[in-house]
Design a protein around this motif. Sequence first.
Motif, PDB file in Angstrom:
ATOM      1  N   ILE A 108      -5.096   5.796   2.159  1.00 47.66           N
ATOM      2  CA  ILE A 108      -6.079   4.816   2.608  1.00 47.66           C
ATOM      3  C   ILE A 108      -7.390   5.533   2.900  1.00 47.66           C
ATOM      4  O   ILE A 108      -7.447   6.457   3.702  1.00 47.66           O
ATOM      5  N   THR A 151      -8.153   2.086  -1.070  1.00 49.76           N
ATOM      6  CA  THR A 151      -7.232   3.208  -1.266  1.00 49.76           C
ATOM      7  C   THR A 151      -7.634   3.997  -2.509  1.00 49.76           C
ATOM      8  O   THR A 151      -8.549   3.613  -3.243  1.00 49.76           O
ATOM      9  N   ILE A 162       0.843  -1.193   0.000  1.00 50.63           N
ATOM     10  CA  ILE A 162       0.000   0.000   0.000  1.00 50.63           C
ATOM     11  C   ILE A 162       0.879   1.244   0.000  1.00 50.63           C
ATOM     12  O   ILE A 162       1.666   1.467   0.915  1.00 50.63           O
TER      13      ILE A 162
END
Length: 229
Positions: free
Chosen positions: A37, A107, A33
């Motif tokens: 987020i 996300t 990631i």
Amino acid sequence: MSRKTTRTRLGRAWLIGLVLTALAASPVTELVITGQILYGRAQGASTAAVTDIVRVYNNNPAFMRMRDAGLSETDGARGTTLFEDAKTAANKALASVAALREVDVITTPGGVSGGDDPIDDVTDDVIGWLPVYYVEGQVLQGRSRSAKSIGEVSSDQVLNSIPEYVEWLGLDETDARYHILMKHWNDTFNRVVKKVMMDNQFDAVVELGGTTSRLGPVPDLTQDAIAAL
């Protein structure tokens, strides 16, 4: 072959099967990631999706109303309230979609990669979970909360089409007809507004200009109400 040897081999086979099952259940590649987020958290996440949050807000009725009024999130109490309501609606929609899609994290586009499962763009799903309406004006009839259909009426235009209202405007509270006329025009106004709401199968009627819908313009029922007098 002894029973002990058989049990030992069976035990080893069971352990090997357990290990293989655990390996199959764990991701071959971990999620990486790198973007913002919007829902969930990176720690422990194994499934993900992405959402164009700008498009979500541009279809968020509270945010649309704030934008159309030329306000920002810091423009006084109204701007702050509209933005906070927009944010709350967006967060609830993200959480609902995450639960339905069974994803751990959402996300912005391009903000996540890896994992075993496809990383879908769920923007349309999130928009679909946003409220259809944001009501800031006076509710004249019905209930606007969770309404699926809303119309609007200009109270001034309808009232000025009621002869008893026009006469009442020129009276003083000490005049005997003041209160009689007030009850008459008030009952008449409520009757015609309720009628157009029922005739059009709307859940609520709001003061003209008091509603924003992500589906387009809100119907103006003013002339229908006047015609029902």
